[in-house]
Design an enzyme around this catalytic site. Structure first.
Site, PDB file in Angstrom:
ATOM      1  N   GLY A   1       2.832  -1.160   4.330  1.00  0.00           N
ATOM      2  CA  GLY A   1       2.873   0.264   4.010  1.00  0.00           C
ATOM      3  C   GLY A   1       4.312   0.697   3.753  1.00  0.00           C
ATOM      4  N   GLY A   2       4.937   1.277   4.765  1.00  0.00           N
ATOM      5  CA  GLY A   2       6.279   1.857   4.639  1.00  0.00           C
ATOM      6  C   GLY A   2       7.291   0.976   3.913  1.00  0.00           C
TER       7      GLY A   2
ATOM      8  N   HIS B   1      -9.372   1.409   5.116  1.00  0.00           N
ATOM      9  CA  HIS B   1      -8.087   1.519   5.810  1.00  0.00           C
ATOM     10  C   HIS B   1      -8.262   2.440   7.018  1.00  0.00           C
ATOM     11  CE1 HIS B   1      -3.959   2.613   6.683  1.00  0.00           C
ATOM     12  NE2 HIS B   1      -3.622   1.498   6.064  1.00  0.00           N
TER      13      HIS B   1
ATOM     14  N   GLU C   1      -5.338  -4.943  10.818  1.00  0.00           N
ATOM     15  CA  GLU C   1      -4.288  -3.948  11.012  1.00  0.00           C
ATOM     16  C   GLU C   1      -4.505  -3.202  12.318  1.00  0.00           C
ATOM     17  OE1 GLU C   1      -2.370  -2.715   7.106  1.00  0.00           O
ATOM     18  OE2 GLU C   1      -4.181  -1.519   7.265  1.00  0.00           O
TER      19      GLU C   1
ATOM     20  N   SER D   1       3.550  -2.277  10.339  1.00  0.00           N
ATOM     21  CA  SER D   1       5.003  -2.383  10.481  1.00  0.00           C
ATOM     22  C   SER D   1       5.561  -3.762  10.117  1.00  0.00           C
ATOM     23  CB  SER D   1       5.432  -1.976  11.895  1.00  0.00           C
ATOM     24  OG  SER D   1       5.043  -0.639  12.153  1.00  0.00           O
TER      25      SER D   1
ATOM     26  N   GLY E   1       2.696   2.138  10.824  1.00  0.00           N
ATOM     27  CA  GLY E   1       3.667   3.219  10.672  1.00  0.00           C
ATOM     28  C   GLY E   1       4.402   3.586  11.947  1.00  0.00           C
TER      29      GLY E   1
ATOM     30  N   GLU F   1      -6.603   4.773   8.098  1.00  0.00           N
ATOM     31  CA  GLU F   1      -6.385   6.197   7.826  1.00  0.00           C
ATOM     32  C   GLU F   1      -7.633   6.830   7.227  1.00  0.00           C
ATOM     33  OE1 GLU F   1      -2.797   5.556   5.628  1.00  0.00           O
ATOM     34  OE2 GLU F   1      -1.797   4.980   7.495  1.00  0.00           O
TER      35      GLU F   1
ATOM     36  N   ASN G   1       0.865  -1.178   0.000  1.00  0.00           N
ATOM     37  CA  ASN G   1       0.000   0.000   0.000  1.00  0.00           C
ATOM     38  C   ASN G   1       0.901   1.227   0.000  1.00  0.00           C
ATOM     39  OD1 ASN G   1      -1.788   2.058   0.541  1.00  0.00           O
ATOM     40  ND2 ASN G   1      -2.331   1.352   2.606  1.00  0.00           N
ATOM     41  N   TRP G   2       1.017   1.858  -1.169  1.00  0.00           N
ATOM     42  CA  TRP G   2       1.962   2.977  -1.290  1.00  0.00           C
ATOM     43  C   TRP G   2       1.409   4.263  -0.688  1.00  0.00           C
ATOM     44  CZ3 TRP G   2       3.993   2.385  -7.052  1.00  0.00           C
ATOM     45  CH2 TRP G   2       4.567   1.114  -7.189  1.00  0.00           C
ATOM     46  N   LYS G   3       0.139   4.259  -0.318  1.00  0.00           N
ATOM     47  CA  LYS G   3      -0.501   5.441   0.274  1.00  0.00           C
ATOM     48  C   LYS G   3      -0.268   6.672  -0.627  1.00  0.00           C
ATOM     49  CE  LYS G   3      -0.158   3.204   4.733  1.00  0.00           C
ATOM     50  NZ  LYS G   3      -0.034   3.309   6.186  1.00  0.00           N
TER      51      LYS G   3
HETATM   52  P1  PGA Z   1       2.958   0.210   7.716  1.00  0.00           P
HETATM   53  O1  PGA Z   1       1.474   0.433   7.135  1.00  0.00           O
HETATM   54  O2  PGA Z   1       3.462  -1.072   7.098  1.00  0.00           O
HETATM   55  O3  PGA Z   1       3.713   1.401   7.278  1.00  0.00           O
HETATM   56  O4  PGA Z   1       2.817   0.095   9.190  1.00  0.00           O
HETATM   57  C1  PGA Z   1       0.598  -0.634   6.985  1.00  0.00           C
HETATM   58  C2  PGA Z   1      -0.702  -0.164   6.409  1.00  0.00           C
HETATM   59  O5  PGA Z   1      -1.132   0.948   6.747  1.00  0.00           O
HETATM   60  O6  PGA Z   1      -1.334  -0.862   5.606  1.00  0.00           O
END
Ligand code: PGA
Length: 254
Positions: A237-238, A98, A170, A216, A176, A100, A12-14
């Site tokens: 994500g990251g 998600h 999640e 993470s 993150g 966010e 997930n590149w956000k």
């Molecule tokens: P992260 O994000 O790997 O940066 O913790 C995961 C996500 O939000 O899907």
């Protein structure tokens, strides 16, 4: 590692990567993971890079995902994107709900349920995210929260649609933050979710649905997490923003 369900690992590149950056990243991912057949690999760039990334991964083992979708097919919804527009770029998966988006766009379970149905109606597959915050975990409310989110976000789906849905557990406190759920915490939550699915959709569906862990995930913890019986992949994500770490997560998971 022999698993009951095929692993699915999505990046997930956000809100990261211009088209040029996205093409660089995907070129490296493509090269590093060319031989991988054991895992379904999905990249989810921002909308603006879907077109170019779609062309770049044609005839490869990489699949394309979007990060959100509107529940309507067209119309006066400024700034929104509909299923038909995603399908033009051969998108196969859509991340929904998600944390966010639940937090910043105030998305509710009810809205996510509508979107999930729209995703299926367009013959795409949703990746529906659920997870508790730190306050909720510390108050002993994890199961209650998961139950509300799972029941609410999937309420519109038939058994057949549910079977083609991917869930992502999640924990919000792990996203993150560099803090990962322990393998026990992850397995416990995944098993709890699978039991909810059993209750809602029956045994066959519960056995077949893939549940990703997110929060993470990195090369160093991927193997342990993926070795849990009810963890069927990862939403990254990251660590998906760099080809090396994304590829290592996938290689370490096999
Ligand atoms: P992260 O994000 O790997 O940066 O913790 C995961 C996500 O939000 O899907």
């Amino acid at each position: 590692m022999e698993k009951e369900r095929k692993l699915i690992i999505a990046g997930n590149w956000k809100m990261n990567k211009t088209v040029a950056e996205a093409l660089d990243l995907v070129a490296d991912i493509k090269r590093d993971l060319r031989e991988v057949k054991e895992v379904d690999i999905v990249v989810c760039p921002p909308f603006t890079a879907l077109s170019e990334v779609s062309k770049a991964i044609l005839n490869t083992n990489l699949r394309l995902g979007a990060q959100n979708m509107n529940e309507n097919n067209f119309g006066a919804y400024t700034g929104e994107i509909a299923a038909g527009m995603l399908k033009e770029f051969s998108v196969r998966f859509v991340i929904l709900g998600h944390s966010e988006r639940r937090q910043y766009q105030k998305e509710t379970d009810e809205l996510i349920a509508k979107k999930a149905l729209a995703v299926h109606t367009a013959s795409l597959k949703p990746i529906v995210c659920v997870g508790e915050t730190l306050t909720e975990r510390e108050a002993g409310k994890t199961e209650k929260v998961l139950q509300t989110q799972v029941r609410g976000s999937l309420s519109t789906l038939s058994k057949g649609q549910m079977e083609e849905t991917i869930l992502a557990y999640e924990p919000v406190w792990a996203i993150g933050t560099g803090k990962t759920a322990t393998t026990n915490q992850a397995q416990e939550a995944h098993l709890f979710i699978r039991r909810l699915l059993l209750d809602m959709f029956g045994e066959t569906v519960a056995r077949r649905v893939r549940i990703q862990y997110g929060g993470s995930v990195k090369p160093s913890n991927a193997r342990d997490l993926m070795s849990q019986p009810d963890v069927d992949g990862a939403l990254v994500g990251g660590a998906s923003l760099e080809a090396r770490s994304f590829a290592d997560i996938i290689k370490n998971s096999i």
